[in-house]
Structures are given as C-alpha cells and as structure tokens.
Motif scaffolding. Structure first.
Motif, PDB file in Angstrom:
ATOM      1  N   GLY A   3     -65.976 -16.641  17.646  1.00  0.00           N
ATOM      2  CA  GLY A   3     -65.111 -17.315  18.901  1.00  0.00           C
ATOM      3  C   GLY A   3     -66.419 -18.355  19.584  1.00  0.00           C
ATOM      4  O   GLY A   3     -66.318 -19.355  19.224  1.00  0.00           O
ATOM      5  N   GLU A   4     -67.456 -18.151  18.857  1.00  0.00           N
ATOM      6  CA  GLU A   4     -69.017 -18.868  19.715  1.00  0.00           C
ATOM      7  C   GLU A   4     -68.856 -19.838  18.821  1.00  0.00           C
ATOM      8  O   GLU A   4     -69.375 -21.295  18.584  1.00  0.00           O
ATOM      9  N   PHE A   5     -68.917 -19.461  16.994  1.00  0.00           N
ATOM     10  CA  PHE A   5     -69.270 -19.790  15.893  1.00  0.00           C
ATOM     11  C   PHE A   5     -68.374 -21.076  15.963  1.00  0.00           C
ATOM     12  O   PHE A   5     -68.918 -22.638  15.774  1.00  0.00           O
ATOM     13  N   TYR A   6     -67.003 -20.626  15.711  1.00  0.00           N
ATOM     14  CA  TYR A   6     -66.428 -21.723  15.571  1.00  0.00           C
ATOM     15  C   TYR A   6     -65.874 -22.915  16.803  1.00  0.00           C
ATOM     16  O   TYR A   6     -65.397 -24.031  16.456  1.00  0.00           O
ATOM     17  N   ALA A   7     -65.573 -22.236  18.081  1.00  0.00           N
ATOM     18  CA  ALA A   7     -66.064 -23.207  18.934  1.00  0.00           C
ATOM     19  C   ALA A   7     -67.145 -24.369  18.799  1.00  0.00           C
ATOM     20  O   ALA A   7     -67.382 -25.696  19.414  1.00  0.00           O
ATOM     21  N   LYS A   8     -68.581 -23.985  18.601  1.00  0.00           N
ATOM     22  CA  LYS A   8     -69.290 -24.769  18.692  1.00  0.00           C
ATOM     23  C   LYS A   8     -68.682 -25.703  16.887  1.00  0.00           C
ATOM     24  O   LYS A   8     -69.100 -26.750  17.129  1.00  0.00           O
ATOM     25  N   ARG A   9     -68.790 -25.003  16.224  1.00  0.00           N
ATOM     26  CA  ARG A   9     -67.729 -26.227  15.348  1.00  0.00           C
ATOM     27  C   ARG A   9     -66.960 -27.552  15.701  1.00  0.00           C
ATOM     28  O   ARG A   9     -67.186 -28.350  15.050  1.00  0.00           O
ATOM     29  N   ILE A  10     -65.780 -26.982  15.742  1.00  0.00           N
ATOM     30  CA  ILE A  10     -64.977 -27.258  16.439  1.00  0.00           C
ATOM     31  C   ILE A  10     -65.291 -28.722  17.516  1.00  0.00           C
ATOM     32  O   ILE A  10     -65.121 -29.656  17.536  1.00  0.00           O
ATOM     33  N   ARG A  11     -66.304 -28.435  18.484  1.00  0.00           N
ATOM     34  CA  ARG A  11     -67.333 -29.641  19.163  1.00  0.00           C
ATOM     35  C   ARG A  11     -67.944 -30.252  17.786  1.00  0.00           C
ATOM     36  O   ARG A  11     -67.293 -31.395  18.799  1.00  0.00           O
ATOM     37  N   ARG A  12     -68.590 -29.646  17.352  1.00  0.00           N
ATOM     38  CA  ARG A  12     -69.601 -30.920  16.511  1.00  0.00           C
ATOM     39  C   ARG A  12     -68.665 -31.745  15.515  1.00  0.00           C
ATOM     40  O   ARG A  12     -69.047 -33.146  15.436  1.00  0.00           O
ATOM     41  N   ILE A  13     -67.514 -31.003  14.862  1.00  0.00           N
ATOM     42  CA  ILE A  13     -66.706 -31.641  14.275  1.00  0.00           C
ATOM     43  C   ILE A  13     -64.965 -32.930  14.772  1.00  0.00           C
ATOM     44  O   ILE A  13     -64.992 -34.174  13.876  1.00  0.00           O
ATOM     45  N   ILE A  14     -64.763 -31.888  15.128  1.00  0.00           N
ATOM     46  CA  ILE A  14     -63.180 -31.942  15.512  1.00  0.00           C
ATOM     47  C   ILE A  14     -62.846 -33.883  16.630  1.00  0.00           C
ATOM     48  O   ILE A  14     -62.100 -33.985  15.920  1.00  0.00           O
ATOM     49  N   PRO A  15     -63.379 -33.718  17.861  1.00  0.00           N
ATOM     50  CA  PRO A  15     -63.794 -35.046  18.392  1.00  0.00           C
ATOM     51  C   PRO A  15     -63.986 -35.736  18.381  1.00  0.00           C
ATOM     52  O   PRO A  15     -63.284 -36.854  18.080  1.00  0.00           O
ATOM     53  N   ALA A  16     -64.610 -36.756  16.633  1.00  0.00           N
ATOM     54  CA  ALA A  16     -64.430 -37.574  16.356  1.00  0.00           C
ATOM     55  C   ALA A  16     -63.846 -38.022  15.354  1.00  0.00           C
ATOM     56  O   ALA A  16     -63.316 -39.229  15.581  1.00  0.00           O
ATOM     57  N   SER A  17     -64.130 -37.101  15.258  1.00  0.00           N
ATOM     58  CA  SER A  17     -62.406 -36.846  13.600  1.00  0.00           C
ATOM     59  C   SER A  17     -61.281 -37.063  14.271  1.00  0.00           C
ATOM     60  O   SER A  17     -60.323 -38.009  13.650  1.00  0.00           O
ATOM     61  N   PHE A  18     -61.157 -36.982  15.372  1.00  0.00           N
ATOM     62  CA  PHE A  18     -59.456 -37.166  15.963  1.00  0.00           C
ATOM     63  C   PHE A  18     -59.771 -38.180  16.705  1.00  0.00           C
ATOM     64  O   PHE A  18     -58.079 -38.668  16.851  1.00  0.00           O
ATOM     65  N   VAL A  19     -60.659 -38.316  16.842  1.00  0.00           N
ATOM     66  CA  VAL A  19     -60.029 -40.221  17.298  1.00  0.00           C
ATOM     67  C   VAL A  19     -60.411 -41.187  15.923  1.00  0.00           C
ATOM     68  O   VAL A  19     -59.530 -41.996  16.495  1.00  0.00           O
ATOM     69  N   VAL A  20     -60.821 -41.229  15.419  1.00  0.00           N
ATOM     70  CA  VAL A  20     -61.218 -41.750  13.807  1.00  0.00           C
ATOM     71  C   VAL A  20     -59.167 -42.167  13.560  1.00  0.00           C
ATOM     72  O   VAL A  20     -59.238 -42.926  13.402  1.00  0.00           O
ATOM     73  N   LEU A  21     -58.592 -40.577  13.222  1.00  0.00           N
ATOM     74  CA  LEU A  21     -57.428 -40.456  12.941  1.00  0.00           C
ATOM     75  C   LEU A  21     -56.409 -40.254  13.839  1.00  0.00           C
ATOM     76  O   LEU A  21     -55.587 -41.290  13.020  1.00  0.00           O
ATOM     77  N   ALA A  22     -56.541 -41.160  14.577  1.00  0.00           N
ATOM     78  CA  ALA A  22     -55.928 -41.789  15.578  1.00  0.00           C
ATOM     79  C   ALA A  22     -55.528 -42.752  15.658  1.00  0.00           C
ATOM     80  O   ALA A  22     -54.294 -43.732  15.415  1.00  0.00           O
ATOM     81  N   LEU A  23     -56.940 -43.424  16.034  1.00  0.00           N
ATOM     82  CA  LEU A  23     -57.211 -44.931  15.436  1.00  0.00           C
ATOM     83  C   LEU A  23     -56.827 -45.277  13.874  1.00  0.00           C
ATOM     84  O   LEU A  23     -55.847 -46.742  14.148  1.00  0.00           O
TER      85      LEU A  23
END
Length: 663
Positions: free
Chosen positions: A54-74
């Motif tokens: 849980g800790e590992f995946y949450a850290k990876r998500i915080r590292r990758i997903i927010p920026a990825s999704f912002v660019v994906l949406a734009l």
C-alpha cells in the motif's frame, strides 16, 4: 542522466538530424527507473522482510499520476479542438487506454511504428509510462516472491533477477525479428532494460562492484561515450530494440554503477552540475509536455505542411518552462504530501482508480459524440460513372461513399475472411476462390496490398462474367521477384509465399494473371538501384508464369505522403486543397520500369512469350494533371495509398474492358 535522456528525446522528436538515435533516451529512463525502484525495494526487504505494498503503490501514484493526468486531460481537450475531426475518435481511444495504464498494449496491437509514424497519436509518448507503470505493479510482487524462495537472501535474489533479465532479453530478440511493434511497446520485451538497472542496484547494494577512483572515472566516461554513439549511430532504420538496445542500456548502467562509486569524478563532474540537476528534476514533466506540444500544432496545420525545424525546436524549448510550472504546482505538490497512514495510502489508491474511471467515462462519452458527428458539407454530389480525366469534387459531399469516418474500414473482404495473407504466412491459401463457382475460366490476382485493393473491381467483373477469381495477395509482399526488408529485416516469408503462389498458378494454368504492386520497398541489395531491381524482378516473375496465361500488369495507383482523410476533414468546403499533382502522386520511374519489363520480356534467362503480357495504366480514371481525393460522390482513398472498396468497385468497368481484350 535524466537530463541527458530527456534532452535526447526532445531533440529527436523536434527533428534534429544530429541525434538520429535520440529515441534511446527512453531506454536510459528505463535503466534509471529500474535502478532507483529496485534499490528502494531491496532496502524494504532487508529492513522489514516484506514490502508494504500500500505504501509503495501510493508513493508511486503520488509521483507519477497527478502530472500525468493533468497533461492527459489538457492534451485531450487540445485534441478535440485542434485535431482533424477524422482523427479525434482514435485519439480519444488512445486517451482512454492511457487512463487505464495500457497505452503501450494498444499501440502494440495497432502495430504503431514509433520511429516512423507519419501521423502519430498525441498520446503516443505515454507508451513508456505504460511500461513503467506495469513494471511498478508487478516488480514488487516478483521480488518478494523471489526473496521468499531464496530464503530471504538479497545476494541470492540477484541471480533470480538476472534470470528474469536474460529471459526478457531473449524474448526481446525473438519478437524484434518477428513482431517489432510488440517487442518495442510491451513490458515483457522491455523488462530487461529496467532489470539491468535493477542488477546495478543489487551490485552496488551488495558490494559486488568495487572500483578505485581511476577505474570508476574511466567507466563513467566510457558509459557516456556509449550513449553518445547510440545517439549518433542509431536511427529510424535500426532494428530496435533487439541487440541495438544493448549499447545505450549497458552504457547507462556503467555510468550509474561507476558514478555511484565516485559521483564527483569522471562524467559525474558534468552530470552533477546545477543546470543538469535542475533539468533532471524537471525531466518527467518535460517528457510529458513536449510530445503534445510538438504533435498537436503539426496535426492542426496538416502533416502535408511540415513545421520548419526552427519552429519545432522552439516548441521543444517551450516545453521546459511549461514543465517547470507542472513540476512546481502539480508534480512536487503531490509528490511530497504530509506524512500519511495506511488508510491514507488506501485513499490515494482509491482516488487514482476513481480518477481513471471518471476520465474514461467522460472520454468515452466524447468519443461517442465525435463518432456520430458528420464530417461533410451540407451539399450532396451527383453520382456519375467514372471517366477519363475526372473532375474532382471541390467539397466533401454529404452523400460521400464511404464517409470520411468509415473510410479506414473500407477494405476488401479478403482481409476479413483470411484470404489476404498476413506477414508470417509462407504458403498460399488455396481456398480463396470467388466469383462464379461454376465458371470455367480462371483469373488470378497476385501481389501485395496494392493488388488486394483491386479485388472489389475484379470480384464484380468475375461475378458478372461467370469467371472464377483466385486471390493470392499478401501484406507488403510484391509479386515482383525481389528480396526486400520488412521491419528492417529480410522478409523471407515473402519469398517463400511468392514461390508458393507461383507454384499454385503454374498448377492452375489460369487464363489471366493480374499483377499489381506498391513500388516503394526497401531492397536487401543496396548495391543496385531499386528501379533496376524492380524491372528485373518483374521480368523474372512474368517469365515464371505459365506460357499459356496472359499476364496483365496493372500500374500502381497514386500515393500521398499523408492521409487525405485528415486533410479533407479539415477542408470540407475546400476539398481541392487535398488534391495532389499527378507528378507527385505517381512514381514515373517505377511505372516506366514495369512497362519495360512487360515490353522487353527477357530477363535473367527467362522469356515472356510475345503478346502474352500487357501493361495497363488506369491512372487516367484517377487523375488529370491533378489527382483528386473525391470524384463525384466517391471517396478515392482510404489512407495514403490505398483505394476505397467503393472506388475500386467503380473501376470494374474500365478494368473489365482491359480484361476482355486479352481473353
């Protein structure tokens, strides 16, 4: 190293010819990611004897997903605004695959060529993130399982990882030779690159590698030299990944291992400077931003109007300040949240899942709207029989057949029923007989996809005239006797299939053999010009056909550098803007070579009987001095260089007249 990697990728995508191998920047990223993630996992295993998933995946998500999704949406919004209407549904499909973390799987299934795609997806750069995300999902599970199997010894776990790397590399070599898109895009064939980084982490963690200062410094420079050679020597024609990927991957590992031993010496003196460190910190955001920034403006103006290098370089440079904003206000803000708990980790994972599903729902809805919206003017065009010197339509008719949206699927039925051979086939399918099953006269269609595009016309002629039509066509495999490359490798399956086809024709002894081929191939033999080889190869094929059969060689149809569909969807009231000058659309040298081969008849010791072969050029039904994309209410092309089935069927009359002359 991240700065080197992202700089190489951006310059390559901007079109700078000085770095033809800049695509290996992604491979550098893979090695770095494998090194860093595995180092973290080793520390967890040794400190806790387990991996807190849980800790590992949450850290990876915080590292990758927010920026990825912002660019994906734009990028999705920009695609809906600026992309040609015909390509928007496909782009939305790519966006959905990206939101589900499987864009690489989709691109592999589509057979996308990352190194040579003329109209790439705005989301195509997400393929590498797909590989990394899938790696992050499975790698902790594999390491924990291996750790338990080797009785909690990280030293023995090294050998488990090495075995995985060897198996992945072997699969990469095999698939690069048989299915290059799969080898390029999929995790199993790319895992070895991340695994090399993992081995570097094991080697440093366990102390397997101990270098003195001079050896470490030399190792970093040798690694950087290997990367430099990769950037300059590899190019779009390189068989990749395959063996060629070893150079940038091993070179990166050398820099990491040797540089970790002595970070302030050797190449570390360069890589540790503040500007390189800054760009390295921004590299993920730069990678996300640069691709849509380059692709969407080009798509908006049309790929038939390539942006000048100075502008693409400026767009590449613009990705840096935009990435800094993304890094500061999105990437870093989510990457370093307040200390959380297992519940917070679960919340992070759940939020990411809900965000993905929400995006998919919205994108699917937008895709449904785009798929039903008409891409045509409100006017209709009169249906008219084909004639020599046709007049092209100046607008996209509301009654266009097929519609621009349906055009990519306007392919001969032989693709659906398995009678158009795919790349691996080496034997002809003898069950592919059409027309009148009770007919007594046999006609054979023989060649590649440019022969297959004539199938609707020939099928209509055969059915009306009580002939049996035998389809012998294979993707990218001309009936011309010439050794060619496919995916940068000798296309041996083509040679075997072609011989099988000739044997079949010889046994059948048909009345007519219709041949047509796409002349833009890459010959294995580069010592002789393509036109000369093409002429000799066609003559050899004609000589191998039965003496009693009449060979009718059809001149190839016009080719565009980019798909007319995109252009037409941007110019529904000015369709003439998508027409092409005849001199650009037709390869006069290849056509002349084919005509000479038919006329001369004596090549490589074989002889075509006098009067038993003819060359037919029907391009006058497609072109005047201009080759229009729409004639009457018929769309001529389904892509850059294949006719639609509707237009092919309309040519049944002119083609039938030529066939009547030779029987």
């Amino acid at each position: 190293m991240r700065a080197v990697a992202v700089g190489a990728v951006v310059l390559y995508h901007a079109g700078l010819s000085a770095v033809p191998g800049g695509y290996v920047g992604v491979d550098i990223f893979f090695v770095i990611s494998g090194f860093l993630i595995t180092g973290q996992l080793i520390s967890m295993l040794e400190a806790r004897g387990r991996i807190p998933f849980g800790e590992f995946y949450a850290k990876r998500i915080r590292r990758i997903i927010p920026a990825s999704f912002v660019v994906l949406a734009l990028t999705t919004v920009a695609s809906l605004v600026f992309l040609p209407p015909a390509t928007r549904p496909g782009a939305l499909q790519d966006a959905i695959a990206t939101a589900l973390y499987v864009p690489n799987v989709l691109f592999a299934a589509q057979g996308a060529d990352y190194l040579a795609e003329t109209a790439p997806s705005p989301f195509q750069h997400y393929w590498s993130l797909g590989v990394e995300e899938q790696f992050y999902l499975f790698w902790p599970l594999l390491l924990l399982l291996g750790f338990l199997l080797v009785r909690r010894s990280t030293r023995r776990l090294f050998w488990v990882v090495l075995s995985i790397v060897v198996l992945s590399f072997a699969l990469c070599i095999v698939l690069t030779g048989t299915s290059q898109p799969a080898a390029f895009f999929l995790l199993p064939t790319r895992a070895w690159e991340l695994g090399i980084g993992a081995l570097a982490a094991f080697a440093l963690h366990s102390g397997l590698v101990r270098l003195n200062g001079r050896a470490a410094a030399l190792g970093t420079w040798l690694g950087m030299a290997g990367i430099a050679v990769s950037l300059g020597a590899l190019n779009e024609s390189t068989v990749f990944p395959g063996w060629a990927a070893l150079l940038p991957v091993l070179s990166t590992a050398a820099v990491i291992v040797c540089g970790s031993s002595l970070p302030s010496r050797g190449a570390g003196m360069l890589l540790s400077r503040a500007p390189m460190q800054k760009v390295g910190a921004w590299s993920y955001s730069i990678y996300l931003v640069h691709w849509p920034l380059l692709v969407i403006p080009q798509a908006a103006v049309g790929y038939e109007n390539p942006l000048p290098l100075v502008l693409t370089l400026a767009l590449g440079a613009l990705s840096v300040p935009l990435a800094v904003l993304l890094y500061r206000y999105v990437e870093n803000r989510f990457r370093h949240p307040a200390a959380g708990s297992p519940l917070r980790a679960r919340r992070v994972i759940a939020t990411a899942a809900l965000a993905s599903l929400g995006f998919v729902a919205v994108a699917a809805g937008a895709g449904a709207v785009q798929s039903t919206a008409p891409i045509a003017s409100t006017r209709e065009a009169a249906s008219q029989p084909l004639q020599v010197a046709p007049n092209g339509s100046t607008f996209v008719p509301a009654n266009l057949n097929p519609t621009l949206r349906d055009a990519p699927d306007s392919i001969p039925g032989t693709y659906d029923d398995g009678c158009h051979a795919d790349f691996p086939a080496t034997e002809v399918n003898t069950d592919c007989v059409y027309g009148d099953p009770d007919g007594t006269v046999d006609i054979v269609l023989f060649g590649d996809s440019h022969a297959a595009q004539w199938f609707p016309a020939l099928e209509a002629y055969a059915t009306d005239g009580s002939y049996r039509l035998h389809n012998l066509t294979k993707s990218s495999c001309p009936s011309v006797d010439i050794e060619i490359l496919h995916e940068q490798r000798p296309y041996s399956q083509c040679e075997q299939w072609r011989q099988s086809a000739v044997d079949y024709i010889d046994a059948l002894d048909p009345a007519v053999v219709v041949l047509s081929n796409y002349g833009e191939v890459s010959p294995v033999d580069t010592s002789t010009g393509l036109v000369e080889q093409w002429e000799a190869g066609l003559g050899a094929t004609l000589a191998a056909l039965p003496g009693s059969s009449h060979a009718l060689v059809l001149a190839d149809t016009p080719s565009h550098s980019t798909s007319p569909l995109d252009c037409l969807s941007r110019n529904i009231e000015e369709a003439a803007a998508c027409d092409l000058p005849r001199a650009e659309a037709l390869d006069g040298e290849v056509l002349a070579a084919e005509e000479r081969a038919v006329r001369d008849g004596t090549v490589q010791g074989g002889t075509v009987q006098d009067g038993n072969a003819s060359f037919v050029d029907l391009s006058s039904y497609l072109c005047t001095d201009i080759c229009p994309s729409i004639i009457g209410d018929l769309l001529v092309y389904r892509d850059e260089h294949h006719m639609t089935t509707a237009f092919s069927r309309a040519l049944a009359g002119p083609l039938g007249d030529e066939l009547d002359k030779v029987q």
